[in-house]
Design an enzyme around this catalytic site. Structure first.
Site, PDB file in Angstrom:
ATOM      1  N   ASP A 329       0.868  -1.166   0.000  1.00 59.37           N
ATOM      2  CA  ASP A 329       0.000   0.000   0.000  1.00 59.37           C
ATOM      3  C   ASP A 329       0.910   1.222   0.000  1.00 59.37           C
ATOM      4  OD1 ASP A 329      -2.132   1.662   0.115  1.00 59.37           O
ATOM      5  OD2 ASP A 329      -2.831   1.048   2.094  1.00 59.37           O
ATOM      6  N   ASP A 600      -5.809  -6.312   4.379  1.00 59.42           N
ATOM      7  CA  ASP A 600      -4.578  -6.887   3.832  1.00 59.42           C
ATOM      8  C   ASP A 600      -4.371  -8.348   4.223  1.00 59.42           C
ATOM      9  OD1 ASP A 600      -3.511  -4.541   2.528  1.00 59.42           O
ATOM     10  OD2 ASP A 600      -3.177  -3.726   4.522  1.00 59.42           O
ATOM     11  N   ASN A 689      36.664 -35.267  10.114  1.00 57.49           N
ATOM     12  CA  ASN A 689      35.379 -34.635   9.796  1.00 57.49           C
ATOM     13  C   ASN A 689      34.934 -33.689  10.904  1.00 57.49           C
ATOM     14  OD1 ASN A 689      33.231 -34.478   7.853  1.00 57.49           O
ATOM     15  ND2 ASN A 689      31.928 -35.562   9.300  1.00 57.49           N
TER      16      ASN A 689
END
Length: 864
Positions: A329, A600, A689
């Protein structure tokens, strides 16, 4: 008497319910409300998880990869290999602790942000109307509701005036239902209980006083939620993570089966082969991905909060970054939002005190939807010392988005036996109801000539940027109630002029959004002339316009074509706003919708990312994914950039880690049948890892190259696969070259080979993070401080690990000779140089057919 869940409270008189709940029309005392809250619990659908830490800790062990490691540890224990089992369990616990710490911090940060947006309600406590948190409501509370509120609990209406409630979330009926006081039959279905309002519904218009009967899980909505146990729809981000998991799973299965088959064919011990295969699978996967995602998104949410953007749902950060069209808006975002009454004009075009007085009565006495226009009228009236004295309010026909007008009926003291209807609203909505027009001596017939003159005056003022409302009246004999049908045969009294200037920085902000690939479209209920004036002032095309009337006569297929080329959608209603959003989505755009009003809410639900403001009505704010603390598009622009940075850092981790892990694990899988021993023991693979993942936690705080925030980012699994393969294969080539160097030049045995290879593997994984974190030259893009220092710390550990007391014996390391360490560093340096050159070629061209593309380069606009 007590209200039990099985009691049909809607069929009982309000007086009986008040007695049963030991309450009264003035509500409860604060002390009694606190006592009941302790007995009934908070007014929320889900039980509050006070010990959220336990849930998060359990989540760390729910990963299939962790379960694989636990299985491997159990096998080791069963075979009496206590050292191997202890190492595996230690690594599992270390990874879980790291993930728990980061996710716990992220969870607390997001909870604090959400608490800032907690809903409140006006409840009567100790004989006064107070604002209290919705969660503190208890049975027996009396609450006051008005347009824009979400109904906070189940209850019966004690008093109502034009009280319309949208119950779509409960009954599926999209049209508002009027609620009134009184009892209904015991067997009345929930959608027909006109004296009840229910949790999860929203107030469209009017006001009401409601007695709370049920809260939390005891409500009708809570019972449905409990039975269905529904989950939110999968977001594009979550879908991308899931598809990425499928990709890794397929690669893992192929690799594990291959390694097991080769090792069995070579006659190696079954346990050793199984643990190695499991370690390869785990080594390939970024097992800290859930924690990385949580940390990255929560870090992005905190950064956005510091700039005035509150994220209600973490996943919406990715949607915000993907947005390529913003619908908004104009009031308060493109304009200053400080609406002022600039003039009260009679039908001849002259200033009028009479029109000002009538407008003040209409605005000051209305009790429906709070709006800036009425606030401006009241403020001007207070400044001019106006009052409502001498006029008693009789009735109100509230504003709605179909009629676009508000009517107040008053009883003037100087007109006994008569009432005065005062109607204010959109010019095009009020003028057709008028049959006469005021003049200096009274009134005259409103003929076609007068209508044309009034319409021309309205258009001229609108084109000058004024918001123009019409005012009309009607004198009537007194009666108790009035309805919409009475808004006829009105006398046109004049015009109300409002001015809300465009923001000085709006044009620049729209231009900045365009540089981010975001096109702004205005969707407003205002008339076309005002919208065109504002559009022209801020740099939008005022001729690229579509009106609500044109839209109504347009088929969906035609709207799909027109919507993308239209900048201004004017004179539209709430359902048309939603239709516009869906039409743009149909063309493949990711839509953000910024709104703060009741009208809205449908569009906010439909948009890919709903955006509202802190002072929006409840239903709009709760429909939104993101809430702005200021109605400012520049704040939103910064939020988009923050969202894109968060998403870019998540993709960094995925792309970099999987390519590095894929290269190393592929190297070991290929070398396994060619070497007389395993290239790394299972425990060494797991340690490698784990250590390489430590700096990855800092990726959430890493700097992001500006070009990664200039375009919308989307998941692209094919791009991730290509990235993983290209840079993984480069890593594999260097790994195999390192194997040959260790065996042919240094004649390394198993302990030396594994120690050296562990060092090279870890260093290359760390180096590739700093190289591939940016598309440009690595030295020209500074990494985040935490990422840089954590990477350097782990790299230093890798170089000295074989010399640390106790560690070599546990993991099978041996001290390396100086010549091997020098060769190791040279191999890593060569790997960095080749990867840097390959990266430049990889990103040398924009995406196109047959070219490799990373997700952050994607400019696709396909719908999720």
């Amino acid at each position: 008497m007590t209200i039990h869940p099985e009691d049909q409270y809607w069929s009982q008189p309000a007086a009986d319910l008040l007695r049963a709940l030991r309450s009264q029309a003035e509500g409860l005392s604060q002390e009694e409300a606190d006592t009941r809250l302790r007995e009934t619990g908070s007014n929320r659908l889900g039980e509050e998880r006070r010990d959220r830490s336990i849930v998060l800790l359990g989540h760390q062990f729910a990963s299939p990869l962790v379960l694989i490691l636990v299985f491997a540890a159990a096998v080791s224990l069963a075979l009496g290999d206590w050292i191997e089992a202890t190492i595996i369990i230690a690594i599992v616990c270390g990874s879980a602790a790291l993930g728990f710490y980061q996710e716990h911090r992220a969870s607390r940060a997001v909870s604090e942000l959400r608490e800032r947006l907690a809903l409140s309600v006006r409840a009567r406590r100790d004989g006064q109307t107070r604002t209290v948190p919705v969660e503190s409501l208890v049975p027996g509370d009396v609450v006051e509701l008005s347009a824009g509120n979400l109904v906070p609990a189940d209850g019966v209406v004690l008093d109502a005036r034009d009280f319309l409630v949208v119950e779509a979330s409960l009954t599926g009926e999209s049209f508002p239902v009027e609620k009134t006081a009184g009892a209904v039959a015991a067997d009345t279905r929930i959608g027909s209980r006109t004296n009840c309002a229910f949790l999860g519904t929203s107030v469209r218009s009017g006001t009401a006083t409601m007695l709370v009967v049920r809260t939390g899980r005891a409500t009708a909505f809570g019972a449905i939620a409990g039975r269905l146990q529904t989950t939110a729809p999968e977001t594009d981000f979550a879908r991308g993570i899931r598809q990425f998991g499928y990709l890794l799973l397929r690669v893992m299965i192929v690799m594990v089966v291959f390694v097991l088959a080769v090792n069995q064919w070579m006659g190696r011990p079954a346990l050793e082969s199984l643990l190695f295969a499991v370690a390869l699978a785990v080594g390939l996967s970024p097992e800290l991905l859930p924690a990385i995602v949580s940390v990255t998104l929560s870090h992005g949410a905190r950064a956005m909060a510091a700039r005035g953007v509150i994220v209600r749902r973490l996943e919406s950060i990715e949607n915000l970054g993907s947005m390529d069209i913003l619908c908004t808006d104009k009031t308060g975002t493109l304009t200053e939002g400080v609406v002022a009454l600039d003039g009260t004009i009679d039908p001849s075009g002259q200033p009028s005190e009479a029109v000002a007085g009538l407008a003040y009565l209409n605005a000051a006495l209305e009790s429906g939807i709070a709006n800036p226009l009425d606030a401006a009228i009241v403020a001007a009236g207070v400044r001019d010392a106006r009052t409502t004295a001498g006029h008693r309010k009789i009735d109100e026909i509230p504003y709605d988005f179909i009629r676009k007008r508000l009517t107040i009926v008053v009883a003037p003291e100087n007109q006994p036996g008569g009432h005065l209807m005062i109607t204010k609203g959109a010019f095009g909505s009020v003028l057709p109801l008028c049959t006469t027009v005021a003049d200096g001596q009274g009134e005259t017939v409103l003929d076609e000539t007068a209508r044309v003159r009034l319409e021309a005056w309205f258009q001229a003022r609108s084109e000058a940027g004024y918001r123009v409302l019409a005012l009309a009246t009607r004198g009537m004999p007194a009666r108790p109630r009035y309805a919409r049908e009475d808004e006829t045969d009105l006398r046109f009294e004049g015009f109300l002029l409002f001015f809300d200037p465009p923001k000085a920085e709006a044009r620049r902000t729209i231009r900045d959004l365009e540089t981010l690939g975001i096109r702004v479209k205005v969707i407003t209920g205002d008339n076309r002339h005002v919208a065109a004036h504002v559009a022209s002032a801020i740099g939008l095309d005022p001729t690229a316009m579509l009106t609500g009337e044109e839209l109504s006569g347009m088929r969906d297929e035609a709207l799909w074509q027109r919507a993308a080329a239209t900048d201004l959608f004017v004179e539209v209603d709430p359902q048309q706003k939603e239709r516009i959003v869906r039409a743009l989505q149909k063309r493949g755009h990711a839509i953000g919708y910024l709104g703060d009003g009741i009208n809205d809410a449908p569009a906010l639900h439909a948009a890919d990312v709903g955006i509202s403001v802190e002072k929006a009505v409840d239903v709009a704010r709760e429909s939104a994914d993101v809430v702005l603390l200021r109605p400012d598009l520049d704040v939103l622009r910064q939020g988009v950039e923050d969202g894109r940075r968060a998403f870019a850092n998540t993709l960094k981790y995925i792309g970099i880690t999987t390519s590095a892990n894929f290269g190393n694990m592929l190297s070991m899988a290929l070398a396994a049948p060619l070497l007389p021993f395993l290239p790394l023991a299972a425990k060494q693979v797991l340690l490698n890892n784990f250590l390489s993942d430590l700096p990855s936690m800092a990726i959430a705080t890493d700097n992001v190259d500006p070009q990664r925030t200039r375009v919308a980012q989307r998941w692209d699994i094919d791009a991730i696969r290509r990235f993983m393969v290209v840079f993984g294969l480069i890593s594999t080539v260097f790994d195999l070259a390192t194997f040959a160097l260790l065996l042919k030049v240094f004649d390394a045995g198993e302990p030396v080979f594994q120690t050296a290879w562990f060092t090279v593997s870890l260093l290359t994984e760390l180096a590739v993070v700093l190289v591939l974190r940016t598309e440009g030259p690595s030295l020209a893009s500074a990494p985040g401080r935490l990422l840089l220092w954590s990477t350097m710390a782990v790299a230093a550990f890798a170089l000295v690990a074989s010399h640390l007391p106790g560690l070599p014996g546990v993991f099978g390391f041996v001290p390396l000779e100086g010549s091997i360490l020098v060769a190791t560093v040279l191999v890593v340096a060569a790997y960095i140089l080749v990867t840097e050159l390959a990266k430049r070629r990889f990103f040398a061209h924009p995406p196109g057919p047959g070219r490799v593309r990373m997700p952050h380069d994607s400019q696709d606009v396909t719908k999720y």
